[in-house]
Every structure is written in C-alpha cells, then in structure tokens.
Enzyme design. Structure first.
Site, PDB file in Angstrom:
ATOM      1  CG  ASP A 131      -1.333  -9.243  -2.095  1.00 20.70           C
ATOM      2  OD1 ASP A 131      -0.396  -9.921  -2.559  1.00 20.70           O
ATOM      3  OD2 ASP A 131      -1.514  -9.082  -0.868  1.00 20.70           O
ATOM      4  N   GLY A 132      -1.303 -11.099  -5.227  1.00 14.39           N
ATOM      5  CA  GLY A 132      -1.335 -12.559  -5.334  1.00 14.39           C
ATOM      6  C   GLY A 132      -1.141 -13.060  -6.752  1.00 14.39           C
ATOM      7  N   GLY A 133      -0.067 -13.810  -6.961  1.00 16.33           N
ATOM      8  CA  GLY A 133       0.169 -14.413  -8.275  1.00 16.33           C
ATOM      9  C   GLY A 133       0.475 -13.405  -9.374  1.00 16.33           C
ATOM     10  CG  HIS A 156      -2.300  -7.637   3.199  1.00 13.89           C
ATOM     11  ND1 HIS A 156      -2.188  -8.541   2.155  1.00 13.89           N
ATOM     12  CD2 HIS A 156      -3.607  -7.668   3.569  1.00 13.89           C
ATOM     13  CE1 HIS A 156      -3.352  -9.104   1.925  1.00 13.89           C
ATOM     14  NE2 HIS A 156      -4.237  -8.594   2.770  1.00 13.89           N
ATOM     15  CG  MET A 215      -0.531 -14.009   6.926  1.00  7.69           C
ATOM     16  SD  MET A 215      -0.299 -15.405   5.821  1.00  7.69           S
ATOM     17  CE  MET A 215       0.208 -14.541   4.314  1.00  7.69           C
ATOM     18  N   GLY A 245      -3.080 -16.045   2.479  1.00  5.17           N
ATOM     19  CA  GLY A 245      -2.484 -17.026   3.388  1.00  5.17           C
ATOM     20  C   GLY A 245      -1.106 -17.495   2.959  1.00  5.17           C
ATOM     21  CG  PHE A 246      -0.148 -20.394   2.093  1.00  2.19           C
ATOM     22  CD1 PHE A 246       0.822 -20.898   2.960  1.00  2.19           C
ATOM     23  CD2 PHE A 246      -1.490 -20.602   2.394  1.00  2.19           C
ATOM     24  CE1 PHE A 246       0.451 -21.597   4.108  1.00  2.19           C
ATOM     25  CE2 PHE A 246      -1.871 -21.310   3.533  1.00  2.19           C
ATOM     26  CZ  PHE A 246      -0.892 -21.812   4.396  1.00  2.19           C
ATOM     27  N   GLY A 247       2.192 -17.275  -0.167  1.00  2.00           N
ATOM     28  CA  GLY A 247       2.781 -16.743  -1.394  1.00  2.00           C
ATOM     29  C   GLY A 247       2.874 -17.854  -2.435  1.00  2.00           C
ATOM     30  N   GLY A 248       3.216 -17.483  -3.639  1.00  2.00           N
ATOM     31  CA  GLY A 248       3.492 -18.467  -4.678  1.00  2.00           C
ATOM     32  C   GLY A 248       2.292 -19.206  -5.234  1.00  2.00           C
ATOM     33  CG  MET A 296      -4.151 -11.273   5.056  1.00  2.00           C
ATOM     34  SD  MET A 296      -2.953 -12.109   4.006  1.00  2.00           S
ATOM     35  CE  MET A 296      -1.537 -11.085   4.312  1.00  2.00           C
ATOM     36  CG  HIS A 331       2.455  -6.199   0.327  1.00  3.62           C
ATOM     37  ND1 HIS A 331       1.317  -5.417   0.314  1.00  3.62           N
ATOM     38  CD2 HIS A 331       2.040  -7.455   0.621  1.00  3.62           C
ATOM     39  CE1 HIS A 331       0.268  -6.179   0.572  1.00  3.62           C
ATOM     40  NE2 HIS A 331       0.677  -7.419   0.772  1.00  3.62           N
ATOM     41  CB  SER A 377       4.902  -9.580  -1.016  1.00  3.01           C
ATOM     42  OG  SER A 377       4.690 -10.418   0.101  1.00  3.01           O
ATOM     43  CG  ASP A 381       1.712 -10.433   2.737  1.00  2.00           C
ATOM     44  OD1 ASP A 381       0.669  -9.793   2.535  1.00  2.00           O
ATOM     45  OD2 ASP A 381       2.515 -10.738   1.842  1.00  2.00           O
ATOM     46  CG  MET A 383      -6.813 -10.605  -1.008  1.00  2.00           C
ATOM     47  SD  MET A 383      -5.075 -10.166  -0.809  1.00  2.00           S
ATOM     48  CE  MET A 383      -4.270 -11.754  -1.053  1.00  2.00           C
ATOM     49  N   GLY A 395       5.505 -11.055  -4.698  1.00  5.60           N
ATOM     50  CA  GLY A 395       6.491 -11.715  -3.847  1.00  5.60           C
ATOM     51  C   GLY A 395       7.438 -12.537  -4.698  1.00  5.60           C
TER      52      GLY A 395
HETATM   53  C1  DX5 Z   1      -0.885 -13.701   0.207  1.00  8.51           C
HETATM   54  C2  DX5 Z   1      -0.173 -12.392   0.451  1.00  8.51           C
HETATM   55  C3  DX5 Z   1       0.600 -11.894  -0.714  1.00  8.51           C
HETATM   56  C4  DX5 Z   1       1.730 -12.790  -1.140  1.00  8.51           C
HETATM   57  C5  DX5 Z   1       1.966 -12.604  -2.619  1.00  8.51           C
HETATM   58  O1  DX5 Z   1      -1.761 -13.950   1.252  1.00  8.51           O
HETATM   59  O2  DX5 Z   1      -1.119 -11.381   0.793  1.00  8.51           O
HETATM   60  O3  DX5 Z   1       1.082 -10.577  -0.480  1.00  8.51           O
HETATM   61  O4  DX5 Z   1       2.922 -12.539  -0.465  1.00  8.51           O
HETATM   62  O5  DX5 Z   1       2.905 -13.534  -3.030  1.00  8.51           O
HETATM   63  P1  DX5 Z   1       3.071 -13.943  -4.565  1.00  8.51           P
HETATM   64  O6  DX5 Z   1       3.414 -12.710  -5.313  1.00  8.51           O
HETATM   65  O7  DX5 Z   1       4.207 -14.925  -4.494  1.00  8.51           O
HETATM   66  O8  DX5 Z   1       1.777 -14.549  -5.002  1.00  8.51           O
HETATM   67 ZN    ZN Z   2      -0.419  -9.220   0.885  1.00  7.31          ZN
END
Ligand code: DX5
Ligand code: ZN
Length: 215
Positions: A174-176, A65, A36, A141-144, A67, A32, A7, A34, A136, A196
């Site tokens: 997707d996510g974490g 993706h 938003m 909304g946010f990475g990490g 959002m 990927h 991502s 994102d 999800m 990501g």
């Molecule tokens: C969150 C995104 C994810 C995000 C994943 O809303 O849809 O794609 O970038 O990031 P990580 O892998 O850092 O959780």
């Molecule tokens: Zn995503």
C-alpha cells in the site's frame, strides 16, 4: 493473479457511489478504505457511516485499513458496518494477539500492517493467525506519495517466511503503487496491490487496473 484494491482516498467523495461502481465495473477485486484518526497518523479521513454506506452499494469485499491508535474501540462498529477485512498496525500499543482474535470473533478477516521503517520480524509471531500482511510502501497518512523501494526486500523476506511455514497469508502492498512499480512488487511476491492515485486519478479505470496487473 494479483488482486487489485483501489483506495477510495483518491476518489471524488462528492460522487462516491459512482466512483465505487466505476472500479467495480473495471475489474477491481477489493475496495480499500483508509480510516485515519488524526492521532496514529497526522490526518483524518472517513469512519463507520461511510463504510456502511459503501457496503450497500457494492459487492466488492471491503478492505478496511485502520490507521488508528486504539482500534479495539472501533472494530465492532466497523464489523457491523460491513467490513470484510479489518487491518490494524503493529506500531500501536494494543495487545495484537487479542485484537486479531476479537476481529475474527466478529466474523471478519484480520490484517496486520507495518510502516516503512518497521521490520517484517514484528509480523512473524502473528503470521499464522492473520489473513493479510499489509506492507506500507509510504508513510501512512496521505495518498499520492512517492513509493519507497525498500519494501521490495520486505516482500521477498515475508514471502519466504510464508512459504517456509506453509501458510496462506496474503501479502498486500500500500502506497505509491503505479504501473511502474507494480511489476516488481508482483515478482517479489505481492498478492494484493492497493492503489489510489494510479486508479482514481485516471479516467480509464479499466485501463488503469489492467496496467497494474501488467496486462
Ligand atoms: C496511505 C493509505 C493508502 C493511500 C494510497 O496512508 O494507506 O491506502 O490511499 O494512495 P496512493 O496509491 O495514491 O499512494
Ligand atoms: Zn491504506
């Protein structure tokens, strides 16, 4: 083998070209992206021009993706920019069947995504139509963010439904996602892992992708 979709949300946008090339060279399967809108989620990221610019620089399929609250307003532009997959959320108010059809008519593969609190049942009526079911494993909304383990039950439940109906729909998570969580996701039946931080947060991109595949 499980597919890995880095991502770009966790990439250095100042040198996006280089970042994209690095994961392509390191063995990524998809890229990927994102998108938003600051409405469906409390954050704003990138739009059509970034997708178009990336398209010219990589041969990786672009997994976009969305959002956003009203994706029907943007799918044509994202398709023309070179998206290979367009994924929308079931939590929006739009008519999903119509939206999936419209995405396919644009010559793009369609995905449907559910947030952590949304049941897999909401995907069921569309399973035959969609190419990807995106689960999800954090609030979008946010990475990490920290991985929500309950998604594992959802993967199993969805895998069972897909097998039972003899479908080819891919399950994407997707996510974490990181090397600690990836193994369980793969054994539960995930086909594509989005990551990501676990990829762009590491210097050795090849090592990071290999670690996610568990080999
Ligand atoms: C969150 C995104 C994810 C995000 C994943 O809303 O849809 O794609 O970038 O990031 P990580 O892998 O850092 O959780
Ligand atoms: Zn995503």
């Amino acid at each position: 083998m499980v597919k890995i979709a880095p991502s770009i949300l966790a990439a250095d946008f100042g040198k996006l070209d280089e970042e994209v090339r690095s994961v392509e060279k390191a063995g990524a399967d998809l890229l990927h992206i994102d998108v938003m809108d600051g409405h469906f989620v409390p954050n704003i990221t990138v739009g059509v021009p970034i997708v178009a610019s990336i398209k010219g620089k990589t041969s990786l399929p672009l997994d976009v993706h969305l959002m956003v609250s009203s994706p029907e307003r943007f799918i044509k532009a994202f398709a023309e920019a070179g998206s290979d997959y367009l994924t929308v959320h079931v939590e929006i108010r739009s008519r999903l069947g119509k939206l999936i059809d419209a995405i396919h008519k644009l010559g793009v593969k369609a995905g449907l995504s559910i947030n952590p609190e949304t049941s897999v049942v909401r995907l069921e009526p569309f399973l035959k139509e969609i190419d990807i079911a995106l689960l999800m494993s954090v609030e979008p909304g946010f990475g990490g963010q920290v991985f929500i383990p309950e998604v594992i039950y959802k993967i199993r439940e969805l895998r069972e439904k897909i097998e039972r109906k003899n479908l080819t729909t891919s399950i994407e998570v997707d996510g974490g996602v990181n090397k600690e969580t990836a193994g369980e996701l793969i054994s539960a039946g995930a086909d594509i892992l989005v990551a990501g931080t676990a990829i762009f947060g590491r210097k050795n991109r090849r090592g990071a992708i290999k670690a996610l595949r568990g080999k």
